[in-house]
Scaffold this motif. Structure first.
Motif, mmCIF file in Angstrom:
data_model
loop_
_atom_site.group_PDB
_atom_site.id
_atom_site.type_symbol
_atom_site.label_atom_id
_atom_site.label_comp_id
_atom_site.label_asym_id
_atom_site.label_seq_id
_atom_site.Cartn_x
_atom_site.Cartn_y
_atom_site.Cartn_z
ATOM 1 N N SER A 2 -8.359 9.013 -1.728
ATOM 2 C CA SER A 2 -7.462 8.086 -1.027
ATOM 3 C C SER A 2 -6.629 7.281 -2.025
ATOM 4 O O SER A 2 -5.451 7.006 -1.763
ATOM 5 N N ILE A 3 -7.212 6.916 -3.157
ATOM 6 C CA ILE A 3 -6.459 6.220 -4.209
ATOM 7 C C ILE A 3 -5.331 7.129 -4.706
ATOM 8 O O ILE A 3 -4.180 6.696 -4.835
ATOM 9 N N LEU A 4 -5.653 8.377 -4.961
ATOM 10 C CA LEU A 4 -4.652 9.314 -5.478
ATOM 11 C C LEU A 4 -3.547 9.570 -4.457
ATOM 12 O O LEU A 4 -2.369 9.627 -4.816
ATOM 13 N N ARG A 5 -3.914 9.702 -3.186
ATOM 14 C CA ARG A 5 -2.897 9.893 -2.140
ATOM 15 C C ARG A 5 -1.957 8.690 -2.076
ATOM 16 O O ARG A 5 -0.743 8.842 -1.923
ATOM 17 N N ASP A 6 -2.530 7.519 -2.161
ATOM 18 C CA ASP A 6 -1.729 6.294 -2.132
ATOM 19 C C ASP A 6 -0.763 6.280 -3.314
ATOM 20 O O ASP A 6 0.434 6.030 -3.155
ATOM 21 N N LEU A 7 -1.271 6.574 -4.501
ATOM 22 C CA LEU A 7 -0.412 6.589 -5.684
ATOM 23 C C LEU A 7 0.679 7.647 -5.569
ATOM 24 O O LEU A 7 1.812 7.430 -6.019
ATOM 25 N N ALA A 8 0.345 8.787 -4.980
ATOM 26 C CA ALA A 8 1.329 9.868 -4.834
ATOM 27 C C ALA A 8 2.485 9.449 -3.935
ATOM 28 O O ALA A 8 3.599 9.965 -4.077
ATOM 29 N N GLY A 9 2.250 8.498 -3.060
ATOM 30 C CA GLY A 9 3.287 8.040 -2.141
ATOM 31 C C GLY A 9 4.101 6.863 -2.637
ATOM 32 O O GLY A 9 4.945 6.348 -1.901
ATOM 33 N N HIS A 10 3.859 6.429 -3.852
ATOM 34 C CA HIS A 10 4.574 5.273 -4.411
ATOM 35 C C HIS A 10 5.138 5.605 -5.789
ATOM 36 O O HIS A 10 4.651 6.508 -6.473
ATOM 37 N N ASP A 11 6.125 4.834 -6.192
ATOM 38 C CA ASP A 11 6.679 4.986 -7.535
ATOM 39 C C ASP A 11 5.646 4.579 -8.573
ATOM 40 O O ASP A 11 4.758 3.759 -8.299
ATOM 41 N N ASP A 12 5.780 5.137 -9.767
ATOM 42 C CA ASP A 12 4.893 4.785 -10.883
ATOM 43 C C ASP A 12 4.918 3.280 -11.133
ATOM 44 O O ASP A 12 5.972 2.646 -11.041
ATOM 45 N N TRP A 13 3.752 2.754 -11.444
ATOM 46 C CA TRP A 13 3.571 1.365 -11.877
ATOM 47 C C TRP A 13 3.888 0.342 -10.790
ATOM 48 O O TRP A 13 4.184 -0.801 -11.083
ATOM 49 N N THR A 14 3.833 0.730 -9.524
ATOM 50 C CA THR A 14 4.113 -0.227 -8.450
ATOM 51 C C THR A 14 2.859 -0.616 -7.673
ATOM 52 O O THR A 14 2.930 -1.523 -6.839
ATOM 53 N N ARG A 15 1.737 0.036 -7.935
ATOM 54 C CA ARG A 15 0.503 -0.244 -7.190
ATOM 55 C C ARG A 15 -0.540 -0.869 -8.109
ATOM 56 O O ARG A 15 -1.004 -0.236 -9.057
ATOM 57 N N ALA A 16 -0.903 -2.099 -7.803
ATOM 58 C CA ALA A 16 -1.965 -2.788 -8.540
ATOM 59 C C ALA A 16 -3.312 -2.415 -7.927
ATOM 60 O O ALA A 16 -3.399 -2.074 -6.741
ATOM 61 N N CYS A 17 -4.349 -2.477 -8.717
ATOM 62 C CA CYS A 17 -5.692 -2.103 -8.237
ATOM 63 C C CYS A 17 -6.086 -2.870 -6.985
ATOM 64 O O CYS A 17 -6.679 -2.302 -6.066
#
Length: 109
Positions: free
Chosen positions: A35-50
């Motif tokens: 789920s973390i990877l799916r979330d990251l795949a749907g956003h631009d790099d460096w826009t999602r904080a832990c």
């Protein structure tokens, strides 16, 4: 040394080409990590904080999941003030394990 620079020093990033298939599969086997990877795949790099991920786990378990993903070469992290930002290392991981991410995170569980 500031707390931020000491914290950043604890980040160890493994290159995907240095990861065994078993380590990659183990990292991808967990539904929370997927789920973390799916979330990251749907956003631009460096826009999602832990802390921005809606995960059904404690803070310590969340940190563990991010560490496993980092050790498997799936994510890269960097500190930005008090936040730790994330990037999915899809191009690098796809080069080491062609099709593995597509087979695991691009489809529903």
């Amino acid at each position: 040394m500031s707390a931020d620079s000491a914290r950043a020093r604890t980040l160890v990033h493994t290159e995907p080409v240095e990861v065994s298939l078993q380590v990659a599969l183990d990292a991808l086997a967990d539904p929370v990590r997927r789920s973390i990877l799916r979330d990251l795949a749907g956003h631009d790099d460096w826009t999602r904080a832990c802390g921005a991920f809606d995960l059904p786990v404690t803070k310590a378990t969340r940190s563990h999941h991010f560490a496993v993903l980092r050790a498997a070469g799936l994510i890269e992290q960097r500190d930005d003030g008090a936040r730790r930002l994330n990037r999915l290392r899809r191009p690098e991981f796809d080069q080491a394990f062609p099709g593995l991410l597509a087979a695991t995170i691009d489809r529903a569980d």
